[in-house]
Design a protein around this motif. Structure first.
Motif, PDB file in Angstrom:
ATOM      1  N   VAL A 413       7.377  -0.993 -16.248  1.00  0.00           N
ATOM      2  CA  VAL A 413       6.158  -1.247 -17.017  1.00  0.00           C
ATOM      3  C   VAL A 413       6.496  -1.046 -18.487  1.00  0.00           C
ATOM      4  O   VAL A 413       6.952   0.030 -18.889  1.00  0.00           O
ATOM      5  N   VAL A 414       6.296  -2.083 -19.288  1.00  0.00           N
ATOM      6  CA  VAL A 414       6.595  -2.031 -20.715  1.00  0.00           C
ATOM      7  C   VAL A 414       5.280  -2.073 -21.484  1.00  0.00           C
ATOM      8  O   VAL A 414       4.469  -2.997 -21.296  1.00  0.00           O
ATOM      9  N   VAL A 415       5.071  -1.074 -22.325  1.00  0.00           N
ATOM     10  CA  VAL A 415       3.820  -0.953 -23.080  1.00  0.00           C
ATOM     11  C   VAL A 415       4.097  -1.303 -24.537  1.00  0.00           C
ATOM     12  O   VAL A 415       5.018  -0.752 -25.160  1.00  0.00           O
ATOM     13  N   ALA A 427      11.391  -9.644 -28.950  1.00  0.00           N
ATOM     14  CA  ALA A 427      12.736  -9.978 -28.473  1.00  0.00           C
ATOM     15  C   ALA A 427      13.156  -9.076 -27.313  1.00  0.00           C
ATOM     16  O   ALA A 427      13.743  -9.546 -26.320  1.00  0.00           O
ATOM     17  N   VAL A 428      12.871  -7.781 -27.421  1.00  0.00           N
ATOM     18  CA  VAL A 428      13.227  -6.852 -26.340  1.00  0.00           C
ATOM     19  C   VAL A 428      12.463  -7.202 -25.068  1.00  0.00           C
ATOM     20  O   VAL A 428      13.028  -7.249 -23.966  1.00  0.00           O
ATOM     21  N   VAL A 429      11.168  -7.467 -25.202  1.00  0.00           N
ATOM     22  CA  VAL A 429      10.356  -7.792 -24.027  1.00  0.00           C
ATOM     23  C   VAL A 429      10.834  -9.093 -23.390  1.00  0.00           C
ATOM     24  O   VAL A 429      10.943  -9.205 -22.155  1.00  0.00           O
ATOM     25  N   VAL A 439       8.638  -7.607 -14.215  1.00  0.00           N
ATOM     26  CA  VAL A 439       8.216  -6.744 -15.315  1.00  0.00           C
ATOM     27  C   VAL A 439       6.704  -6.855 -15.516  1.00  0.00           C
ATOM     28  O   VAL A 439       6.130  -7.954 -15.482  1.00  0.00           O
ATOM     29  N   VAL A 440       6.078  -5.699 -15.721  1.00  0.00           N
ATOM     30  CA  VAL A 440       4.661  -5.636 -16.095  1.00  0.00           C
ATOM     31  C   VAL A 440       4.595  -5.259 -17.570  1.00  0.00           C
ATOM     32  O   VAL A 440       5.178  -4.253 -17.985  1.00  0.00           O
ATOM     33  N   VAL A 441       3.901  -6.054 -18.370  1.00  0.00           N
ATOM     34  CA  VAL A 441       3.726  -5.763 -19.793  1.00  0.00           C
ATOM     35  C   VAL A 441       2.269  -5.381 -20.028  1.00  0.00           C
ATOM     36  O   VAL A 441       1.352  -6.088 -19.591  1.00  0.00           O
TER      37      VAL A 441
END
Length: 483
Positions: A413-415, A427-429, A439-441
């Motif tokens: 999970v990316v916040v 760019a990272v995401v 991936v969950v954003v």
């Protein structure tokens, strides 16, 4: 011409001063007794409900209904929630729901809480129409980019706050939503003529005035299409001509903080104070660090301007009369207490999920940090209260490979927060999504950029209740509200 002593009291009646501590210093208490309009509290004045209630009670004892104010918008800009995040969603979340009755209810709850703590003036709501995607100072503080939407919610927010017992303050007149600069640091330019202002920026302010808003706060912006070069706060054509004349507002006009570079960077705060009063402003919000000696200098500059004719005594008396009327209104009793947990309920309604959430298998939560800005300050945000192992990283110094090494065999999970404004974050995401298809954003700012992720969760704000609502969607057991 009134005597200097009378002029000093008139000058005092226009000043909204800050101070540096959790208790009221002697110069503030004495100043309130000598006619200061009131105070503006910041996070450095607040350590908890019991402390700030006692502080505000002491301030109220020093004069007859002084204005006790703060910037409490809910959402990202909070003073009472500075330690852990706000229990009320901000304007972007409420605009996404688009239920004016809910907006009124949330603001009534916020107003009632503030009144219970001893506040009488809330420098909110922001009724700016946020048309600039990269606006560095408004963003989620706005209800949205559609003037009609902002009109509906501006009226509802004003009504709710004042039903809750605090005077509302519609800001930032004539509209800060199309700027690409932050007036804390420089003088932003609005490229809009009167016709565009009428179609876009002014409509929410008209709605706020029609709803009976007690005060309006000015913007430190420049409008060259109107032939004006000075900041709006210092321009009679904007304050007296546009706000008073064209919109018919007869309440208290409050300046945005006069220590901001956009208004006083080249001329100093005392001179900015004089020019603001001459332009038609009534109440001077001095800023965060303008203490006793500087307050004395500002008062002396106002008195000298009145003595020499740069500023008429009639203008000072008019300002004092409006502020006295506002102070009298704050003495009125308040209504019924609001429904509990209305802020959390509203934040839950603002969450949106695009795509399909994968099973949450021992999730790794990685938060890509983002600057908070002066208006927001150091307020916690993210999912760490519900995922204690959440990792906060600087996207400028982090690679996707480093993130992935810690997430093998686990849900990632990316916040992010306002990812549309930060190329390195995007760019990272994007690289993470190329490397993994699950991936969950979670976007806790404005959802103006959509990554190619398995699921995209948007909260429309980074208040504590927004974080809790996102955590619930992801399946984390959510603790009770902190207050």
């Amino acid at each position: 011409m009134p005597a200097d002593r009378s002029l000093e009291r008139l000058a005092n009646s226009t000043l909204l001063v800050p101070f540096e501590s959790h208790t009221a210093p002697r110069w503030v208490l004495d100043g309130l007794g000598e006619g200061l309009a009131g105070v503006c509290l910041f996070h450095n004045n607040i350590s908890g409900a019991e402390q700030v209630t006692a502080l505000n009670r002491r301030l109220a004892e020093a004069a007859d209904h002084p204005l006790v104010s703060l910037d409490e918008e809910g959402g990202d800009v909070t003073r009472i929630g500075q330690a852990a995040g706000s229990e009320y969603p901000g304007n972007a979340a409420l605009g996404a729901i688009d239920d004016p009755a809910l907006t009124r209810e949330v603001h009534r709850a916020l107003g009632a809480e503030l009144r219970g703590l001893g506040f009488t003036l809330d420098l909110a709501p922001s009724v700016d129409v946020n048309t600039a995607a990269d606006n560095p100072v408004i963003g989620t503080r706005s209800f949205g980019a559609d003037p009609a939407l902002v009109v509906r919610h501006a009226a509802a927010a004003v009504t709710g706050l004042q039903q809750g017992g605090v005077a509302a303050c519609a800001k930032h007149f004539p509209g800060h939503g199309s700027t690409h600069q932050d007036s804390h640091h420089e003088l932003p330019v609005i490229d809009a003529d009167v016709d565009l202002l009428e179609r876009r920026e002014l409509r929410p302010f008209r709605a706020a005035v029609a709803a009976g808003v007690k005060s309006v706060l000015t913007a430190h912006i420049q409008l060259p299409a109107l032939g004006l070069t000075a900041p709006a706060t210092l321009t009679p054509e904007i304050i007296t001509g546009l706000l008073r004349g064209r919109l018919g507002f007869d309440g208290v006009v409050v300046t945005d903080a006069l220590d901001m570079q956009g208004v006083s960077g080249e001329i100093g705060i005392p001179e900015a104070a004089v020019r603001a009063l001459a332009a038609g402003c009534d109440l001077l919000c001095l800023g965060r660090f303008v203490y006793a000696d500087q307050v004395a200098q500002i008062r002396a500059a106002i008195v000298e301007a009145a003595r020499t004719g740069r500023l008429s005594a009639d203008r000072l008396e008019q300002a004092a009369e409006r502020i006295t009327a506002l102070r009298s209104w704050t003495a009125e009793p308040t209504g019924e207490p609001p429904r509990a947990y209305v802020g959390l309920d509203a934040a839950r309604r603002a969450v949106r999920v695009s795509g399909t959430l994968p099973p949450m298998a021992d999730p790794v939560v990685v938060e890509l940090d983002a600057p908070l800005g002066i208006a927001v300050g150091e307020v916690p945000w993210g999912l760490a209260p519900w995922y204690p192992g959440a990792l906060r990283v600087d996207p400028e110094h982090t690679t996707a490979a480093e993130v992935l090494r810690g997430a093998e065999g686990r849900t990632l999970v990316v916040v992010v927060r306002d990812a549309h404004r930060y190329p390195r974050t995007r760019a990272v995401v994007e690289e993470l999504c190329r490397q993994r298809d699950d991936v969950v954003v979670v976007e806790m700012g404005l959802p103006m950029w959509r990554p190619d992720s398995r699921a995209f969760v948007t909260t429309h704000g980074a208040a504590r209740v927004n974080g809790q609502s996102a955590a619930e969607v992801l399946g984390s057991p959510a603790p009770a509200s902190i207050r």
